[in-house]
Scaffold this motif. Sequence first.
Motif, mmCIF file in Angstrom:
data_model
loop_
_atom_site.group_PDB
_atom_site.id
_atom_site.type_symbol
_atom_site.label_atom_id
_atom_site.label_comp_id
_atom_site.label_asym_id
_atom_site.label_seq_id
_atom_site.Cartn_x
_atom_site.Cartn_y
_atom_site.Cartn_z
ATOM 1 N N HIS A 1 0.821 -1.207 0.000
ATOM 2 C CA HIS A 1 0.000 0.000 0.000
ATOM 3 C C HIS A 1 0.866 1.274 0.000
ATOM 4 O O HIS A 1 2.017 1.265 0.449
ATOM 5 N N THR A 2 0.269 2.342 -0.507
ATOM 6 C CA THR A 2 0.984 3.586 -0.723
ATOM 7 C C THR A 2 0.157 4.743 -0.179
ATOM 8 O O THR A 2 -1.047 4.817 -0.430
ATOM 9 N N LEU A 3 0.805 5.635 0.554
ATOM 10 C CA LEU A 3 0.151 6.829 1.105
ATOM 11 C C LEU A 3 0.772 8.064 0.471
ATOM 12 O O LEU A 3 2.003 8.221 0.462
ATOM 13 N N VAL A 4 -0.076 8.933 -0.076
ATOM 14 C CA VAL A 4 0.361 10.178 -0.699
ATOM 15 C C VAL A 4 -0.197 11.332 0.127
ATOM 16 O O VAL A 4 -1.417 11.459 0.278
ATOM 17 N N LEU A 5 0.682 12.142 0.682
ATOM 18 C CA LEU A 5 0.290 13.283 1.510
ATOM 19 C C LEU A 5 0.719 14.574 0.828
ATOM 20 O O LEU A 5 1.844 14.682 0.330
ATOM 21 N N GLY A 6 -0.158 15.554 0.828
ATOM 22 C CA GLY A 6 0.167 16.846 0.241
ATOM 23 C C GLY A 6 -0.989 17.792 0.412
ATOM 24 O O GLY A 6 -2.160 17.386 0.365
ATOM 25 N N THR A 7 -0.679 19.060 0.593
ATOM 26 C CA THR A 7 -1.732 20.043 0.787
ATOM 27 C C THR A 7 -2.438 20.322 -0.532
ATOM 28 O O THR A 7 -2.156 19.712 -1.561
ATOM 29 N N THR A 8 -3.343 21.274 -0.526
ATOM 30 C CA THR A 8 -4.184 21.548 -1.677
ATOM 31 C C THR A 8 -3.370 22.070 -2.851
ATOM 32 O O THR A 8 -2.522 22.944 -2.698
ATOM 33 N N ARG A 9 -3.648 21.501 -4.035
ATOM 34 C CA ARG A 9 -3.111 21.989 -5.307
ATOM 35 C C ARG A 9 -1.588 21.945 -5.374
ATOM 36 O O ARG A 9 -0.946 22.915 -5.777
ATOM 37 N N VAL B 1 -11.161 3.785 -8.859
ATOM 38 C CA VAL B 1 -10.780 5.124 -8.420
ATOM 39 C C VAL B 1 -11.963 5.766 -7.708
ATOM 40 O O VAL B 1 -13.064 5.872 -8.273
ATOM 41 N N PHE B 2 -11.748 6.201 -6.468
ATOM 42 C CA PHE B 2 -12.745 6.942 -5.697
ATOM 43 C C PHE B 2 -12.363 8.423 -5.744
ATOM 44 O O PHE B 2 -11.278 8.805 -5.300
ATOM 45 N N ASP B 3 -13.272 9.238 -6.271
ATOM 46 C CA ASP B 3 -13.018 10.676 -6.404
ATOM 47 C C ASP B 3 -14.171 11.434 -5.746
ATOM 48 O O ASP B 3 -15.201 11.667 -6.371
ATOM 49 N N PRO B 4 -14.035 11.825 -4.478
ATOM 50 C CA PRO B 4 -15.157 12.505 -3.801
ATOM 51 C C PRO B 4 -15.499 13.853 -4.413
ATOM 52 O O PRO B 4 -16.673 14.209 -4.504
ATOM 53 N N LYS B 5 -14.504 14.619 -4.829
ATOM 54 C CA LYS B 5 -14.749 15.985 -5.287
ATOM 55 C C LYS B 5 -15.330 16.020 -6.695
ATOM 56 O O LYS B 5 -16.258 16.762 -6.973
ATOM 57 N N GLY B 6 -14.764 15.250 -7.585
ATOM 58 C CA GLY B 6 -15.184 15.282 -8.979
ATOM 59 C C GLY B 6 -14.191 16.054 -9.816
ATOM 60 O O GLY B 6 -14.404 17.236 -10.120
ATOM 61 N N ASP B 7 -13.093 15.430 -10.198
ATOM 62 C CA ASP B 7 -12.053 16.070 -10.994
ATOM 63 C C ASP B 7 -12.259 15.672 -12.452
ATOM 64 O O ASP B 7 -12.087 14.509 -12.822
ATOM 65 N N ALA B 8 -12.617 16.652 -13.294
ATOM 66 C CA ALA B 8 -12.916 16.355 -14.689
ATOM 67 C C ALA B 8 -11.694 15.836 -15.423
ATOM 68 O O ALA B 8 -11.802 14.935 -16.272
ATOM 69 N N ASP B 9 -10.526 16.390 -15.152
ATOM 70 C CA ASP B 9 -9.318 15.935 -15.840
ATOM 71 C C ASP B 9 -8.990 14.491 -15.493
ATOM 72 O O ASP B 9 -8.497 13.738 -16.340
ATOM 73 N N LEU B 10 -9.266 14.098 -14.261
ATOM 74 C CA LEU B 10 -9.013 12.715 -13.869
ATOM 75 C C LEU B 10 -9.968 11.776 -14.594
ATOM 76 O O LEU B 10 -9.567 10.708 -15.078
ATOM 77 N N LEU B 11 -11.244 12.156 -14.682
ATOM 78 C CA LEU B 11 -12.210 11.329 -15.413
ATOM 79 C C LEU B 11 -11.819 11.221 -16.877
ATOM 80 O O LEU B 11 -11.854 10.130 -17.468
ATOM 81 N N LYS B 12 -11.439 12.354 -17.474
ATOM 82 C CA LYS B 12 -11.039 12.342 -18.882
ATOM 83 C C LYS B 12 -9.815 11.461 -19.094
ATOM 84 O O LYS B 12 -9.759 10.661 -20.033
ATOM 85 N N ARG B 13 -8.842 11.590 -18.196
ATOM 86 C CA ARG B 13 -7.629 10.789 -18.339
ATOM 87 C C ARG B 13 -7.946 9.300 -18.265
ATOM 88 O O ARG B 13 -7.417 8.501 -19.037
ATOM 89 N N ASN C 1 -6.056 -2.554 -8.084
ATOM 90 C CA ASN C 1 -5.508 -1.239 -7.764
ATOM 91 C C ASN C 1 -6.634 -0.306 -7.337
ATOM 92 O O ASN C 1 -7.501 0.046 -8.150
ATOM 93 N N VAL C 2 -6.626 0.080 -6.076
ATOM 94 C CA VAL C 2 -7.648 0.970 -5.522
ATOM 95 C C VAL C 2 -6.994 2.322 -5.234
ATOM 96 O O VAL C 2 -6.073 2.420 -4.420
ATOM 97 N N HIS C 3 -7.457 3.361 -5.927
ATOM 98 C CA HIS C 3 -6.967 4.722 -5.720
ATOM 99 C C HIS C 3 -8.068 5.510 -5.022
ATOM 100 O O HIS C 3 -9.171 5.662 -5.571
ATOM 101 N N ALA C 4 -7.790 5.994 -3.823
ATOM 102 C CA ALA C 4 -8.802 6.682 -3.001
ATOM 103 C C ALA C 4 -8.346 8.109 -2.739
ATOM 104 O O ALA C 4 -7.478 8.346 -1.896
ATOM 105 N N VAL D 1 -3.799 -0.570 -2.285
ATOM 106 C CA VAL D 1 -4.435 0.710 -2.007
ATOM 107 C C VAL D 1 -3.417 1.833 -2.162
ATOM 108 O O VAL D 1 -2.315 1.769 -1.612
ATOM 109 N N THR D 2 -3.798 2.844 -2.916
ATOM 110 C CA THR D 2 -3.044 4.095 -2.985
ATOM 111 C C THR D 2 -3.975 5.188 -2.479
ATOM 112 O O THR D 2 -4.986 5.504 -3.119
ATOM 113 N N ALA D 3 -3.664 5.729 -1.313
ATOM 114 C CA ALA D 3 -4.549 6.683 -0.638
ATOM 115 C C ALA D 3 -3.944 8.077 -0.709
ATOM 116 O O ALA D 3 -2.733 8.248 -0.532
ATOM 117 N N TYR D 4 -4.792 9.081 -0.953
ATOM 118 C CA TYR D 4 -4.360 10.464 -1.095
ATOM 119 C C TYR D 4 -5.109 11.314 -0.086
ATOM 120 O O TYR D 4 -6.342 11.256 -0.003
#
Length: 718
Positions: free
Chosen positions: A191-199, A227-239, A508-511, A536-539
């Motif tokens: 499993h992988t944890l990705v931490l980072g502030t906004t943008r 892929v779980f995307d709570p916010k709704g990122d259009a670029d991620l869906l397109k990709r 592969n679960v991306h959350a 799991v790759t969690a952000y």
Amino acid sequence: MAQPHAVEVLLRPAVELHTVAVCTGAAILCLVAPWSLALNPLLGLGSALAFLTFGAIRLRDAWAILRYRRNIRRLPRYVMTSRDVPVSQQRLFVGRGFRWEQRHTHRLMQTYRPEFRRYVEPTAIYRAARRLEERLEFAPFPVSTLARALAWDSPLNPARPLPPVGGLPRLHGIEPHEVDVTLPLGERVGHTLVLGTTRVGKTRLAELFITQDIRRKVRGEHEVVIVFDPKGDADLLKRMYVEAKRAGREGEFYVFHLGWPDISARYNAVGRFGRISEVATRIAGQLSGEGNSAAFREFAWRFVNIIARALVELGQRPDYLLIQRHVINIDALFIEYAQHYFAKNEPKAWEVIVQLEAKLNDKNIPRNMIGREKRVVALEQYLSQVRIYDPVLDGLRSAVRYDRTYFDKIVASLLPLLEKLTTGKIAQLLAPNYSDLSDPRPIFDWMQVIRKRAVVYVGLDALSDAEVAAAVGNSMFSDLVSVAGHIYKFGIDDGLPGAAAGAKIPINVHADEFNELMGDEFIPMVNKGGGAGVQVTAYTQTLSDIEARIGNRAKAGQVVGNFNNLFMLRVRETATAELLTRQLPKVEVYATALMSGATDSSDPQGNTAFTSNTQDRISSNSVPLIEPAHVVALPKGQCFALIEGGNLWKVRMPLPAPDPDEAMPKDLQELAGYMRQHYVEAGDWWENQGIPDLQDKALPEDLLDDFKQMAAAEEAET
């Protein structure tokens, strides 16, 4: 010289260029006028080659110094299209970077010393250009062209502006020799944890990982991508769609989006289970278990379990609508199941029950059964007279024997959750009608997704309704944990012809924003899901987000402790940065000190008036490999990666080259356009902004008509 020494100093003038100039002049002289050096033409040619060779060596050393000084201020541009992202069957590509060692800490410490400031800070020309650019912002036309020229992003511009990534370029510029940074695929199961502030690049890193997961083939088969995307990122869906189509997997691409139920796939979170008790666990597990709420959650679990068992015995697939209906009115289920049971076991029982029902009136109904249907009371009286043992019937009987007001109170905490999951068009998505063949929207479950090696995008539309988004996300996670447990025991092809026992594939679960989706069920997923192939790759932004969601510091530590790979982008919380820095050792860095002094002679008759000495001293200090302040100062798109058993890498991700939307279907293009208009940063997405105004002309006309019809229907119901 640029060779490594005990004390390496690369922030200095490139004095090797003086030697290069002298060698170049001597070589020209040896070629043009060898006689001036008392050489014949042949010896002059040989001497010229010797001077040029030595000059080339010195030029290489000078170039190392000049490149190092350039990287300290500005890194070379690193751009890559999605088509060029390398896809390996052995490793996961992360970006370009270097392994951080003691010498990099030493170089970084040098950049903070005052004598090297002129090599690190922006030049005087750069600062003057930025000030002039600010003053000419509102200048008239002839003068405004100068501001545009100063802002020209080209190597030909001596005052070229820095890229808008912020942070300190020196954190990556201290190592000019970059290599491709990759993570072995065998490490991802940890499993992988990705931490980072906004943008700061979390979504870009997610796109990079997801692109490879969609296109990767291992032993001729694709991998599962969820892929779980709570916010709704259009670029991620397109990709995701573009990459699925590029890999020939558009037929296996599912979009589940709560904000667009008309084009969304449908999903029943409680329709598939290994044990019937899992239905109650998935639903009641989302209720609060703290303090006095624990007892009510146990009551809710019991009653949901009773209802689910009865529905299965009746041949009905459980879903949220059925469970809500029978929680509100359990009498109807009691009667329906009793009819089913007596029809098979005691056909003549109904004659007695009808006679008992005919004798009932308001005076002879027991107090605890007041408000119940007379047939329910008659069934209860009949069952109390005969000896019948059926666990489902006994459970329903115990439920109806409660006083109706008391029963409503003990299930009061359950009803709001079910309301969230069954209100409006969301009910069509979470409680699909399997018998409606005219509905073109596909129905999927996790086992089906895994067996088909499908790609699933889950958009939870948390901007419009964060409560429903969290409830649905928790349900999906809980269901996925159950499926992982089944795969761990029996493999993915259990029950199919030719099934291989224990067969597993990478899942592969991306959350993204996983702290808003997780509950207690997430802990076993990261703790034991690796045995079923779940990776799991969690952000998320900070450690505090995880702790605030779980409400328990120990459990938050338990979650974080199960992530073996850590990618730390820029963060604003020191405690989060220390999650990385506290795991790193201290190293010795060297510093030079120039010391000089003079000593007067005490002998007035002596020939020496004083003595002096000058010393160069080298001292060492123990410092952390990196400090939390360095993590806070990372530029956008850069991170520290702790992978492969604690190896620290400094990585920068490639900047994306945008792709057009023409490759997407029309309905997904409309969805992506809406998501771009109403996308908010992660720091604000949970603030309920509501559904966009119906007069928003940015939406297509057909979608505006749908919104108007929905609004009219809601007004009519009111």
